[in-house]
Design a protein around this motif. Sequence first.
Motif, PDB file in Angstrom:
ATOM      1  N   ASP A 185       0.836  -1.194   0.000  1.00 19.23           N
ATOM      2  CA  ASP A 185       0.000   0.000   0.000  1.00 19.23           C
ATOM      3  C   ASP A 185       0.870   1.243   0.000  1.00 19.23           C
TER       4      ASP A 185
ATOM      5  N   SER B 267       0.328   5.384   0.546  1.00 20.68           N
ATOM      6  CA  SER B 267      -0.606   6.442   0.932  1.00 20.68           C
ATOM      7  C   SER B 267      -0.400   7.667   0.068  1.00 20.68           C
TER       8      SER B 267
ATOM      9  N   ARG C  45      -7.759   9.920  -4.900  1.00 22.28           N
ATOM     10  CA  ARG C  45      -8.227   8.812  -5.736  1.00 22.28           C
ATOM     11  C   ARG C  45      -7.556   7.525  -5.265  1.00 22.28           C
ATOM     12  N   ARG C  46      -8.350   6.474  -5.161  1.00 18.53           N
ATOM     13  CA  ARG C  46      -7.862   5.188  -4.681  1.00 18.53           C
ATOM     14  C   ARG C  46      -7.749   4.237  -5.874  1.00 18.53           C
TER      15      ARG C  46
ATOM     16  N   GLN D 271      -3.762   7.107  -3.739  1.00 22.21           N
ATOM     17  CA  GLN D 271      -3.588   6.019  -2.777  1.00 22.21           C
ATOM     18  C   GLN D 271      -3.642   4.698  -3.540  1.00 22.21           C
ATOM     19  N   TRP D 272      -2.583   3.918  -3.404  1.00 22.55           N
ATOM     20  CA  TRP D 272      -2.438   2.704  -4.190  1.00 22.55           C
ATOM     21  C   TRP D 272      -2.519   1.463  -3.310  1.00 22.55           C
ATOM     22  N   LYS D 273      -3.152   0.434  -3.829  1.00 21.43           N
ATOM     23  CA  LYS D 273      -2.984  -0.932  -3.335  1.00 21.43           C
ATOM     24  C   LYS D 273      -2.517  -1.751  -4.524  1.00 21.43           C
TER      25      LYS D 273
ATOM     26  N   PHE E  74     -11.329  -2.064   0.157  1.00 21.99           N
ATOM     27  CA  PHE E  74     -10.483  -0.945  -0.264  1.00 21.99           C
ATOM     28  C   PHE E  74     -11.287   0.159  -0.943  1.00 21.99           C
TER      29      PHE E  74
ATOM     30  N   PRO F 275     -11.898   0.978  -4.299  1.00 16.09           N
ATOM     31  CA  PRO F 275     -11.121   1.775  -5.259  1.00 16.09           C
ATOM     32  C   PRO F 275     -12.011   2.652  -6.125  1.00 16.09           C
TER      33      PRO F 275
ATOM     34  N   SER G 187     -17.586   6.924  -0.559  1.00 19.82           N
ATOM     35  CA  SER G 187     -17.288   5.690   0.161  1.00 19.82           C
ATOM     36  C   SER G 187     -18.562   5.074   0.709  1.00 19.82           C
TER      37      SER G 187
END
Length: 291
Positions: free
Chosen positions: A75, A77, A86-87, A121-123, A197, A199, A288
């Motif tokens: 992950d 942040s 943006r996720r 924000q990355w996963k 998550f 996204p 969300s």
Amino acid sequence: MRLLSASLFLFGVSMHLDARANVRAEPVSAPVKLQQWCKQVTPRLPKVSLNECLQSKLAPSDGRSFKAIPLMTRDFSADPRTKKVRRVLLIGGIHGDEKTATAVVFKWLAAMSKSSTQEFQWKVAPLVNPDGLLAPKSTRVNARGVDLNRNFPTPNWEKEASQYWAKKTKSDPRRFPGKKPISEPESKWIFDTIKSFQPDVIISVHAPFGVLDLDGPAQPPTRFGRLHFNRVGVYPGSLGNYSGMHQEIPVLTIELPHALTMPSPNEINRIWQDMQAWIRQHIVVRKSEAP
């Protein structure tokens, strides 16, 4: 005597420098689970060294493959000063024989690691079908013979997925959708991760069609690097169909030109930069959902 002292001093300096060089050449320290995972995976991947894998700082998620290999993630942040974050869920290797689809994600992990701040924000999950990659001969399907990208719970899956497989693919074993949706631990993990998550966009890397595809509510990109937009199609049980068409979370599919041969470093970077520009311009922050 002075000559002897000087010689000993220079010898000592040389040994010290050699020792420092040797220290720099050693692989980075990494958790045992990551070391074990990287030693399994990297021999199968083009242009990804063991040390590069160790430096990725991937960690085991709560997901495992059918053969209990951890689904590794990292992950990142977003910059806390960013007002609307943006996720992005970035996944690779849903088909185990598309080796570049995992290897390219490692290159983007390395690029993200070099930056002190992230815009999004990355996963990141570079390999979501490790059993397929690590089969004696790498396979599209997982260890139970299921095409994970036909195993998501699209509407009327029970009828449409089996009919499509039988009639359109002539029961091709490489495209078997499974006996029921999200029957596989890997597809179930992706399904659960999307729920948790939440996204704003999913980037899924594949090969070898050499195009871009988009499912869901967003303006399609024109091109990333040399890859141009060209719709591949919508299939029962696919991630794009499930998430993009029915959950309204855009799914951008990057189809690299070759499954075994990597793009050039310059092309990998161009795709990466163009992808981020597209996210910045065309992906909106979704509301969300309550947990």
